[in-house]
Design a protein around this motif. Sequence first.
Motif, mmCIF file in Angstrom:
data_model
loop_
_atom_site.group_PDB
_atom_site.id
_atom_site.type_symbol
_atom_site.label_atom_id
_atom_site.label_comp_id
_atom_site.label_asym_id
_atom_site.label_seq_id
_atom_site.Cartn_x
_atom_site.Cartn_y
_atom_site.Cartn_z
ATOM 1 N N PHE A 52 -15.044 22.652 -2.824
ATOM 2 C CA PHE A 52 -15.480 22.381 -4.167
ATOM 3 C C PHE A 52 -14.178 22.658 -5.110
ATOM 4 O O PHE A 52 -13.779 21.936 -6.058
ATOM 5 C CB PHE A 52 -16.602 23.103 -4.416
ATOM 6 N N PHE A 53 -13.784 23.784 -5.086
ATOM 7 C CA PHE A 53 -12.506 24.358 -6.016
ATOM 8 C C PHE A 53 -11.519 23.518 -5.679
ATOM 9 O O PHE A 53 -10.658 23.259 -6.789
ATOM 10 C CB PHE A 53 -12.260 25.887 -5.763
ATOM 11 N N LEU A 54 -10.825 23.399 -4.347
ATOM 12 C CA LEU A 54 -9.506 22.794 -4.327
ATOM 13 C C LEU A 54 -9.617 21.078 -4.477
ATOM 14 O O LEU A 54 -8.740 20.595 -4.843
ATOM 15 C CB LEU A 54 -9.231 22.952 -2.972
ATOM 16 N N ASN A 55 -10.989 20.463 -4.631
ATOM 17 C CA ASN A 55 -11.021 19.253 -4.934
ATOM 18 C C ASN A 55 -10.487 18.869 -6.513
ATOM 19 O O ASN A 55 -10.387 17.845 -6.959
ATOM 20 C CB ASN A 55 -12.254 18.731 -4.661
ATOM 21 N N PHE A 56 -10.545 20.118 -7.298
ATOM 22 C CA PHE A 56 -10.193 19.869 -8.406
ATOM 23 C C PHE A 56 -8.643 19.728 -8.741
ATOM 24 O O PHE A 56 -8.245 19.008 -10.021
ATOM 25 C CB PHE A 56 -10.551 21.076 -9.462
ATOM 26 N N ILE A 57 -7.960 19.784 -7.854
ATOM 27 C CA ILE A 57 -6.594 19.361 -7.909
ATOM 28 C C ILE A 57 -6.478 18.119 -7.261
ATOM 29 O O ILE A 57 -6.898 17.804 -6.130
ATOM 30 C CB ILE A 57 -5.594 20.362 -6.743
ATOM 31 N N PRO A 58 -5.840 17.013 -8.210
ATOM 32 C CA PRO A 58 -6.115 15.778 -7.839
ATOM 33 C C PRO A 58 -5.141 15.311 -6.361
ATOM 34 O O PRO A 58 -4.217 15.985 -6.084
ATOM 35 C CB PRO A 58 -5.236 15.043 -9.111
ATOM 36 N N SER A 59 -5.850 14.598 -5.706
ATOM 37 C CA SER A 59 -5.421 13.993 -4.535
ATOM 38 C C SER A 59 -4.988 15.040 -3.151
ATOM 39 O O SER A 59 -5.489 14.776 -2.188
ATOM 40 C CB SER A 59 -4.030 13.277 -4.842
#
Length: 350
Positions: free
Chosen positions: A228-235
């Motif tokens: 969830f948290f790392l998915n805020f960094i695109p791609s």
Amino acid sequence: MKRTNLIVLLLSVLVVFAVAAAFKAAQTVVIPLMIAWLLSYICGPVVNYLVHKKVPIGLAVFAVLVLVLFVCYFCGVFLGGRVRDVLAESPRYLTKLNTIYQDSVSNLNLPADFLADINWTQQLGPKLAALSGSVAVFMGNFLGKLMLVLIFLVFMLLGKPYFKYKVAAAFPPEQGTQFTEMTASISKQIGQYLVVKVAISGTTGVLVWIALTLLKVEFALTWGALAFFLNFIPSIGSILASIPPILLVIVQYYPSVWTPVLTAIVLLLIQMTMGNVVEPKIMGDSLNLSPVVILLSLIFFGWMWGMVGALLSVPIAAAIKIVCENIEALKPISILMGSGKSLMKETAES
């Protein structure tokens, strides 16, 4: 004339990098300011609504701050619990890692004394123990920056309800309307980005949690939260979130290889589909940003402010594009930053 344009272009590039270097040097203050700016787009509508309902502005801002602090506290307790659970089980995994290492040395027919003195418990045990102290230091630094973010946020929210009135009084009617429309467009598109991003990240985290639970992988909830948290960094965030659970499941199910392979396939399928297919499509349509612009902004702001810069890269790029849309001389930049899909449709229809 061409030489003058070239000089202006080169000077503009130098100014951009000079400003970037200044922001990078002042990141201790600038990063909390940018986070507060982003939070103001989430909290601002709530404050405006409460003020519209005749709630005093001070009380409205206080209520929003209490809500923000509650969310931060919940996230801190949740993440702290996940880290403690992983560290508590680390001795068992280090013992298993020693077994994997010894078996690998035996199967490869290496000399008996080849790296025989390596003991993963001795090598990594103290580092994992020190990690607890590092987590405590990180939380202390985080609380310090959180206070700075909240201070900036208070001042931003206190002026939010009166902004449109100040613009109307400060500019002529035509310019005031244009400026108000521009800021409203920025708020709307950034709000859309945040809603879509939270939805996609939440869906990714839930899918990872369910998949790992069904595969009986330990710390499934932790890996879902990480996704969830790392998915805020695109791609790239979606890919980075897949690495720790894959490494852990290799150790957990050793010597079996089928569960780790299946876990890797399922995780990469979820992450690659959500992060590199669904997300770019939705983000490109809602923000009308070119995928190349999203990638370049990720690299640029990631270099300038690290992970926080990567998180802020898309909202900042969207704000720059909208500002360029409303300034006649900068409209070509806005068109180049766009996805181009609307232009293609217009050309096809004509």
